[in-house]
Design an enzyme around this catalytic site. Structure first.
Site, PDB file in Angstrom:
ATOM      1  N   GLU A  80       0.897  -1.227  -0.145  1.00  0.00           N
ATOM      2  CA  GLU A  80      -0.053   0.067   0.122  1.00  0.00           C
ATOM      3  C   GLU A  80       0.915   1.328  -0.121  1.00  0.00           C
ATOM      4  O   GLU A  80       1.940   1.296   0.648  1.00  0.00           O
ATOM      5  CB  GLU A  80      -0.781  -0.085   1.410  1.00  0.00           C
ATOM      6  CG  GLU A  80      -1.662   1.209   1.429  1.00  0.00           C
ATOM      7  CD  GLU A  80      -2.547   1.164   2.826  1.00  0.00           C
ATOM      8  OE1 GLU A  80      -1.862   0.649   3.907  1.00  0.00           O
ATOM      9  OE2 GLU A  80      -3.432   1.693   2.622  1.00  0.00           O
ATOM     10  N   LYS A 179     -10.616   0.920  -0.636  1.00  0.00           N
ATOM     11  CA  LYS A 179     -10.358   0.431   0.900  1.00  0.00           C
ATOM     12  C   LYS A 179     -11.702   1.026   1.421  1.00  0.00           C
ATOM     13  O   LYS A 179     -11.874   1.964   1.231  1.00  0.00           O
ATOM     14  CB  LYS A 179      -8.997   1.336   1.402  1.00  0.00           C
ATOM     15  CG  LYS A 179      -8.512   0.928   2.771  1.00  0.00           C
ATOM     16  CD  LYS A 179      -7.401   1.422   2.755  1.00  0.00           C
ATOM     17  CE  LYS A 179      -6.786   1.395   4.452  1.00  0.00           C
ATOM     18  NZ  LYS A 179      -5.652   2.133   4.615  1.00  0.00           N
ATOM     19  N   CYS A 212      -4.526  -3.284   4.653  1.00  0.00           N
ATOM     20  CA  CYS A 212      -4.043  -2.294   6.025  1.00  0.00           C
ATOM     21  C   CYS A 212      -5.318  -2.547   6.971  1.00  0.00           C
ATOM     22  O   CYS A 212      -5.592  -3.588   7.689  1.00  0.00           O
ATOM     23  CB  CYS A 212      -3.544  -1.082   5.682  1.00  0.00           C
ATOM     24  SG  CYS A 212      -2.627  -0.502   6.748  1.00  0.00           S
TER      25      CYS A 212
END
Ligand SMILES: *[C@@H]1O[C@H](CO)[C@@H](O)[C@H](O)[C@H]1NC(C)=O
Ligand SMILES: *[C@@H]1O[C@H](CO)[C@@H](O)[C@H](O)[C@H]1NC(C)=O
Ligand SMILES: *[C@@H]1O[C@H](CO)[C@@H](O)[C@H](O)[C@H]1NC(C)=O
Ligand SMILES: *[C@@H]1O[C@H](CO)[C@@H](O)[C@H](O)[C@H]1NC(C)=O
Ligand SMILES: *[C@@H]1O[C@H](CO)[C@@H](O)[C@H](O)[C@H]1NC(C)=O
Ligand SMILES: *[C@@H]1O[C@H](CO)[C@@H](O)[C@H](O)[C@H]1NC(C)=O
Ligand SMILES: *[C@@H]1O[C@H](CO)[C@@H](O)[C@H](O)[C@H]1NC(C)=O
Length: 497
Positions: A80, A179, A212
């Site tokens: 990322e 995300k 993440c």
């Protein structure tokens, strides 16, 4: 003719299915990348300068992708923020963004680079995948214009998304993920409007993708991808700052892959000065390879062999009833000397391990944790504690935790229990930790001195005990059963206020 072709194709597919039977494996790669950042402070640059920086990062990623392919990897995951970093405002990141179409469009950017306007990053990623014949997973920024016909349209007239993209070995664009769980500092991106369950079939199993904080914050999309969509391997670009004692990167990733019983390819950024390092390739029965490096500024390529369908493997771990043992035993003699200590702003109930060996029960709200342990030697210069926490974590994201832990305190003062600590000298002959969890999502962690994992040195019993197999090879930093009670989470930030 059409029918004939179709049935040939179907036979061919059956052949593939037969080939990828229980024991088949593939080689996966992850690359920990020492990203070249845009600067120390946000600055507005021209699209040309933005592309220059991104090409510098892509040059480094290309070397890793090429090497991975040469060594037989069929897929590589890159981190990322690996193409431009994270030093941005909403405006200054804009020149780095590209409009990324829905993958249903059937597009090989390397072959048709002009089809969706200016998309040089997508073109390069696609060409790397195609040229080296390897699946490439990367993280970049997507932009989508909007207007007043959409009441949620941001005032600058666009959505900006933290996005994972996947190209197959022909360079075809196969997956896009926006995300859903942004980290607190990512104010320059918008939340995806709904969780996206991005998953797709490949010759090496069904893959799912997220990024993440998705692994920590909410049930969606991460848990559903594994449980409802039955992915075999999770692709996980991340930029994860190590937060000891319980949330360093490799420690949590390894525990998550074991707790969720899925393969995990985790590629982190490499920036030791920000405490960001820790990548690996994890299987349900433990890490295959991992990397943690606070000493150098170098990137690192990792490769490992994984089962295509881990659920069919003879080593696939059985399901665990995390509360079975702890709810069935009597409390060990109640420890009167309990005290409060904080781990990452959560107030745990702790008891100090005052002897070389012993049995303890500590409770916090509804959670009671049982520990039996034997140290090789009780040292004067180090103390350990057993702790319990049952509550809503509210700093940098809200999520409900139930945690049982055994950990080294930072100093010999009990007030330091729960503080960050990365070195230890005390060895343990054995431990057994369990808790009365109300959730089935419990991630088993064992961390040794200098942030090393302990593959093969511990196991989880089906009654929920996390036990050592033998004398632990290195001094112990922490052991934890890290539980997430998703039903008690706050609503997603999109649905509050
Ligand atoms: C891909 O290969 C072609 C032909 O060898 C070369 O011209 C091109 O620069 C390569 N692209 C990448 C991204 O490596
Ligand atoms: C507003 O956005 C919608 C959907 O993207 C689009 O169809 C429409 O043409 C836009 N209207 C204006 C005035 O730009
Ligand atoms: C786990 O064991 C407890 C205690 O025996 C039982 O009440 C509970 O139903 C079990 N949970 C599952 C998911 O089987
Ligand atoms: C944790 O404990 C500290 C000190 O006892 C206290 O100041 C703080 O408010 C507590 N935090 C929470 C979330 O209860
Ligand atoms: C801890 O408990 C186990 C069994 O419950 C017992 O065998 C052992 O002696 C105890 N250890 C100590 C140090 O009290
Ligand atoms: C832990 O201890 C070390 C040295 O003993 C100290 O430098 C560090 O600040 C301590 N960490 C915290 C969070 O207090
Ligand atoms: C949580 O688990 C404990 C111990 O098994 C049980 O006593 C309690 O009722 C459970 N709480 C809820 C809300 O399910």
């Amino acid at each position: 003719m059409v029918t004939f072709q179709f049935s040939t194709y179907a036979l061919f597919l059956t052949g593939i299915v037969l080939q990828t039977s229980a024991l088949d494996t593939y080689i996966a790669a992850v690359y920990e990348h020492a990203v070249i950042l845009s600067g120390d402070t946000p600055e507005l640059v021209t699209p040309e300068d933005a592309l220059k920086l991104m090409n510098k990062n892509l040059d480094i990623l290309e070397e890793a992708i090429k090497t991975a392919a040469e060594q037989g990897a069929q897929i590589i995951v890159t981190p990322e923020d690996g193409i431009y970093g994270w030093v941005f405002t909403r405006d200054t990141i804009y020149p780095y963004l590209e409009d990324i179409p829905n993958p249903q469009v059937n597009w090989i950017p390397c072959i048709e680079p002009e089809r969706y306007g200016s998309t040089p990053v997508q073109e390069r990623l696609s060409c790397m995948a195609r040229n080296y014949s390897i699946f490439v997973v990367a993280n970049m920024g997507d932009k989508k214009t909007c207007n007043s016909s959409d009441p949620q349209c941001p005032s600058d007239g666009r959505y900006q998304y933290n996005t994972n993209v996947v190209y197959d070995s022909d360079g075809k664009f196969v997956a896009r993920y926006h995300k859903y769980n942004l980290f607190a500092s990512e104010v320059y991106f918008n939340y995806a409007k709904d969780p996206q369950f991005v998953n797709f079939d490949t010759p090496f199993g069904k893959l799912g993708v997220f990024t993440c904080a998705d692994m920590l914050n909410f049930h969606e999309p991460a848990v559903s991808l594994v449980e409802k969509f039955n992915v075999d391997t999770v692709l996980f670009p991340t930029a994860w700052m190590n937060t000891l004692p319980l949330l360093s990167a490799v420690q949590y990733y390894s525990a998550w892959a074991m707790g969720m019983r899925v393969n995990l390819l985790a590629a982190n950024i490499h920036k030791p000065q920000f405490d960001i390092t820790g990548s690996g390739i994890f299987a349900p029965d433990g890490p295959k390879v991992y990397h943690f490096d606070m000493e150098t500024q170098n990137g690192k390529l990792l490769l490992a062999q994984l089962d295509i369908h881990p659920r069919l493997s003879p080593t696939y771990p059985p399901p665990v009833n995390w509360s079975l043992y702890a709810s069935s035993v009597k409390h060990f003699v109640p420890e009167t000397q309990v005290f409060t200590g904080s781990i990452y702003f959560d107030n745990f109930t702790f008891a100090e391990l005052s002897q070389q060996a012993g049995n303890y029960t500590v409770c916090h709200k509804g959670l009671c944790c049982h520990l039996s342990y034997k140290m090789t030697e009780k040292r004067e210069d180090e103390i350990y504690a057993v702790g319990a926490f049952d509550g809503l974590h509210v700093i940098e994201g809200e999520y409900y935790l139930q945690i049982c832990t055994l950990l080294k305190c930072n100093s010999t003062d009990v007030k330091s229990c729960g503080q960050r600590v990365d070195m230890a000298h005390t060895r343990f002959d054995s431990f057994s930790l369990s808790g009365t969890f109300n959730t089935s999502y419990v991630f088993p962690e064992v961390l040794l001195t200098e942030t090393q994992l302990a593959p093969g040195e511990f196991k989880v019993l089906t009654d929920g005990r996390l036990i050592s197999n033998k004398k632990i090879s290195k001094p112990l930093l922490s052991v934890a059963l890290f539980g997430r009670w998703y039903e008690k989470d706050s609503p997603h930030p999109l649905y509050t206020s």
